[in-house]
Design a protein around this motif. Structure first.
Motif, short mmCIF file in Angstrom:
data_model
loop_
_atom_site.label_atom_id
_atom_site.label_comp_id
_atom_site.label_asym_id
_atom_site.label_seq_id
_atom_site.Cartn_x
_atom_site.Cartn_y
_atom_site.Cartn_z
N ALA A 125 -31.73 -49.78 52.55
CA ALA A 125 -30.54 -50.47 53.03
C ALA A 125 -31.00 -51.66 53.85
N THR A 126 -30.43 -52.82 53.59
CA THR A 126 -30.87 -54.02 54.30
C THR A 126 -30.31 -54.08 55.70
N ASP A 127 -29.23 -53.32 55.99
CA ASP A 127 -28.60 -53.43 57.30
C ASP A 127 -28.93 -52.28 58.24
N TRP A 128 -29.56 -51.20 57.75
CA TRP A 128 -29.92 -50.13 58.68
C TRP A 128 -31.25 -49.45 58.37
N LEU A 129 -31.91 -49.86 57.29
CA LEU A 129 -33.19 -49.25 56.95
C LEU A 129 -34.32 -50.27 56.80
N ASP A 130 -34.18 -51.41 57.43
CA ASP A 130 -35.30 -52.38 57.53
C ASP A 130 -35.87 -52.79 56.18
N THR A 131 -35.01 -52.95 55.18
CA THR A 131 -35.50 -53.22 53.83
C THR A 131 -36.29 -54.52 53.75
N TRP A 132 -35.78 -55.58 54.35
CA TRP A 132 -36.48 -56.86 54.23
C TRP A 132 -37.82 -56.83 54.96
N GLN A 133 -37.83 -56.18 56.13
CA GLN A 133 -39.11 -56.08 56.85
C GLN A 133 -40.13 -55.29 56.03
N ASN A 134 -39.67 -54.22 55.39
CA ASN A 134 -40.59 -53.43 54.56
C ASN A 134 -41.00 -54.18 53.30
N ALA A 135 -40.10 -55.00 52.77
CA ALA A 135 -40.45 -55.83 51.61
C ALA A 135 -41.54 -56.83 52.00
N GLN A 136 -41.43 -57.38 53.19
CA GLN A 136 -42.43 -58.33 53.66
C GLN A 136 -43.80 -57.66 53.83
N LYS A 137 -43.80 -56.37 54.07
CA LYS A 137 -45.05 -55.62 54.22
C LYS A 137 -45.59 -55.14 52.89
N GLY A 138 -44.88 -55.46 51.80
CA GLY A 138 -45.36 -55.07 50.48
C GLY A 138 -45.06 -53.63 50.10
N ALA A 139 -43.96 -53.07 50.62
CA ALA A 139 -43.65 -51.66 50.38
C ALA A 139 -43.06 -51.40 49.00
N PHE A 140 -42.53 -52.45 48.34
CA PHE A 140 -41.79 -52.24 47.10
C PHE A 140 -42.37 -53.06 45.94
N GLN A 141 -42.08 -52.61 44.73
CA GLN A 141 -42.42 -53.35 43.52
C GLN A 141 -41.25 -54.23 43.10
N PRO A 142 -41.50 -55.44 42.65
CA PRO A 142 -40.44 -56.25 42.05
C PRO A 142 -39.91 -55.57 40.79
N LEU A 143 -38.61 -55.72 40.54
CA LEU A 143 -37.96 -54.99 39.46
C LEU A 143 -37.50 -55.88 38.31
N ASP A 144 -37.70 -57.18 38.41
CA ASP A 144 -37.11 -58.12 37.44
C ASP A 144 -37.46 -57.78 35.99
N LYS A 145 -38.71 -57.47 35.73
CA LYS A 145 -39.14 -57.22 34.36
C LYS A 145 -38.89 -55.77 33.93
N LEU A 146 -38.84 -54.88 34.89
CA LEU A 146 -38.70 -53.47 34.59
C LEU A 146 -37.25 -53.07 34.28
N LEU A 147 -36.30 -53.61 35.04
CA LEU A 147 -34.92 -53.17 34.92
C LEU A 147 -34.33 -53.34 33.52
N PRO A 148 -34.47 -54.49 32.88
CA PRO A 148 -33.83 -54.65 31.57
C PRO A 148 -34.30 -53.64 30.53
N VAL A 149 -35.51 -53.13 30.69
CA VAL A 149 -36.08 -52.21 29.72
C VAL A 149 -35.80 -50.76 30.09
N TYR A 150 -36.00 -50.41 31.36
CA TYR A 150 -35.97 -49.00 31.75
C TYR A 150 -34.67 -48.58 32.43
N ALA A 151 -33.84 -49.52 32.82
CA ALA A 151 -32.51 -49.20 33.36
C ALA A 151 -31.52 -50.23 32.81
N PRO A 152 -31.36 -50.31 31.49
CA PRO A 152 -30.59 -51.39 30.87
C PRO A 152 -29.11 -51.38 31.22
N LEU A 153 -28.51 -50.18 31.37
CA LEU A 153 -27.09 -50.13 31.71
C LEU A 153 -26.83 -50.68 33.10
#
Length: 535
Positions: A125-153
């Motif tokens: 959650a960006t408003d109560w779980l520090d998502t952007w701060q954790n993104a800046q620390k490299g906690a997450f994978q980008p999803l742009d290429k993955l979503l259309p294939v593995y979560a198309p709906l």
């Protein structure tokens, strides 16, 4: 009829996945390897698969980080057994929930994400779980290429303008819970029967009347703590700011409570801190007064009890949370405390300055070290889109946790909360189309929502991502000051409130708060230019 419809929808989902994944090549994963490859398999849908289908022949276990205390009555395990049978059938996977329990949850959650542990799906959650701060620390994978294939709906369902609010450095970092109707504006849940007993006949819409209510509890309800809160809760200051200013909280975490706001909806690009003017002084004085009057425990700063459970047991008179919690508690209290007529004082009621929540108040990200990113997204797709999996995750077992009558959910005869309750705390992808309306919804829900709709303004900072890099040290130091000095001021335990606020401000200044505010203003100025240029 309902079961036939559910089965048809599930088959339709499988067919859509089959079509969507046919002839696709596996995109390059960001930072991890996976055994999922674009080769033929029959596991994904249970039907013969054409060439080019994703290989799910290797059984994989997918973890999902959830916020909350793990259920202890055995029902969770029974439901997950059913969920995992379906996941094995559809994508040859198993789901394991990794709980971050409420005790010291902020620290535990952020430490887990910083640890490099290879978790897969993560509630964010960006408003109560520090998502952007954790993104800046490299906690997450980008999803742009993955979503259309593995979560198309889900990829097609979320509109481009909503995906835009999930991006950090122009890459999608989370899947938003943007198709679920909810209100998470905070306020006080209070007993309507007791308010009437104390001569309060109109709804409470300000803190002065709330004080009258608390005093009534103190005077006329022996053994009841007016507000049985604890020193780890910072909702009172956020609520006071909401009630007595038009400031809008910025998505910049400073720990126990946020220090930095936009001035108002009309001055949304002006950085402002209500902690530097009389707002915080007035609040500190009020909390000192309330503490002296015994509105909470003397040992509030050390108390770790459950405020909501105390409300349900008739041992306290309020709980501080949001509208969705109120709606659920209204139904519970009607049973646990008959005649209590639970009511809600939204903090925004004082000034009618309600701002809608961000669409990224809830969401799901993919861990940077996930070993199975492709399969993880396939599991997520089923939880969000498959009606059978969705209802298991959200409601439990039909006939045990709920029954359906006239298209609505009800508790079965003989349902016992302690014995039969189930929850998974899936807050990262609920969706209206798969919801079964609650037949026990409070009759006033529609009118409450309508009153909100009349005054709401859209959240203005959905695409504002604060880059803490230039002020990382200052932000850390400021957050430490908030944690060290904040609780005592919030609950009137810091001595003279004016001196306590002065000392707090001095510590903030030493920690570099002026530099932090200047950087926030600089980035808000740039954000303003970007917003106006995109119109």
């Amino acid at each position: 009829m309902f079961k036939r419809k559910k089965k048809a929808l599930s088959v339709a989902l499988a067919a859509t996945l089959a079509v969507s994944l046919t002839a696709c090549t596996t995109p390059s994963s960001t930072g991890t390897s996976s055994t999922d490859k674009a080769t033929a398999t029959t596991a994904a849908t249970g039907t013969s698969a054409p060439s080019g289908k994703i290989d799910t022949s290797e059984f994989q276990t997918i973890s999902y980080v959830m916020l909350g205390d793990k259920p202890k009555n055995g029902q969770f395990e029974k439901v997950m057994e059913k969920v995992n049978a379906l996941l094995k059938q559809k994508v040859n996977a198993k789901l394991e929930i990794k709980w971050v329990e409420w005790a010291d949850w902020q620290t535990k959650y952020n430490l887990l994400l910083a640890s490099g542990e290879p978790v897969d799906l993560i509630t964010v959650a960006t408003d109560w779980l520090d998502t952007w701060q954790n993104a800046q620390k490299g906690a997450f994978q980008p999803l742009d290429k993955l979503l259309p294939v593995y979560a198309p709906l889900t990829w097609k369902e979320v509109p481009p303008e909503n995906w835009a609010e999930t991006k950090y450095k122009n890459q999608i970092m989370l899947i938003p819970e943007d198709h679920y109707t909810q209100w998470v504006n905070h306020g006080f849940l209070y007993r309507g029967d007791w308010a009437k007993e104390f001569g309060i006949t109109a709804p409470i819409t300000d803190w002065k009347t709330l004080e009258t209510y608390f005093q009534g509890v103190k005077d006329k309800k022996p053994g009841v703590v007016p507000w049985d809160t604890n020193g780890t809760a910072g909702g009172n200051i956020a609520g006071y700011i909401n009630s007595y200013t038009d400031a809008i909280e910025l998505p910049i975490s400073t720990g126990l409570f946020s220090l930095i706001y936009g001035k108002s909806y009309d001055e949304k690009y002006k950085a402002y801190s209500p902690f530097l003017d009389n707002t915080f002084v007035d609040f500190a004085k009020l909390m000192k007064s309330w503490g002296d009057k015994g509105f909470w425990r003397e040992d509030v700063l050390n108390y770790k009890g459950d405020n909501r459970s105390e409300l349900e047991a008739g041992k306290t008179s309020v709980d501080q949370h949001h509208t969705q919690t109120f709606l659920g508690e209204r139904i519970k209290m009607d049973k646990l405390q008959p005649g209590s007529e639970l009511q809600f004082f939204p903090f925004s009621a004082t000034r009618n300055n309600l701002v809608s929540m961000s669409i990224t108040h809830g969401g799901t990200s993919l861990g940077a070290k996930s070993k199975h990113p492709e399969r993880a997204l396939m599991v997520y797709e089923l939880i969000r889109q498959d009606p059978e999996v969705y209802r298991l995750m959200n409601y439990g077992l039909e006939g045990v946790q709920y029954v359906i009558k006239d298209g609505k959910r009800f508790r079965p005869d003989g349902y016992d909360v302690q014995r039969d309750e189930f929850y998974s705390n899936f807050w990262g992808g609920r969706i209206d189309k798969n919801e079964i309306p609650d037949g026990n919804d409070w009759s006033g829900k529609g009118a409450l929502y309508a009153s909100y709709d009349k005054i709401k303004k859209p959240f203005p900072y959905g695409r504002f991502v604060f880059d803490k890099g230039p002020v990382s040290n200052e932000l850390t130091a400021v957050t430490q000051v908030v944690g060290q000095m904040g609780p005592a001021i919030l609950y009137g335990k810091a001595g003279d409130p004016v001196k306590a606020v002065d000392d707090f401000r001095a510590k903030l200044k030493t920690a570099g708060f002026d530099k932090l505010m200047a950087e926030v203003q600089k980035q808000l100025d740039a954000f303003k230019v970007a917003v106006e240029s995109s119109k």
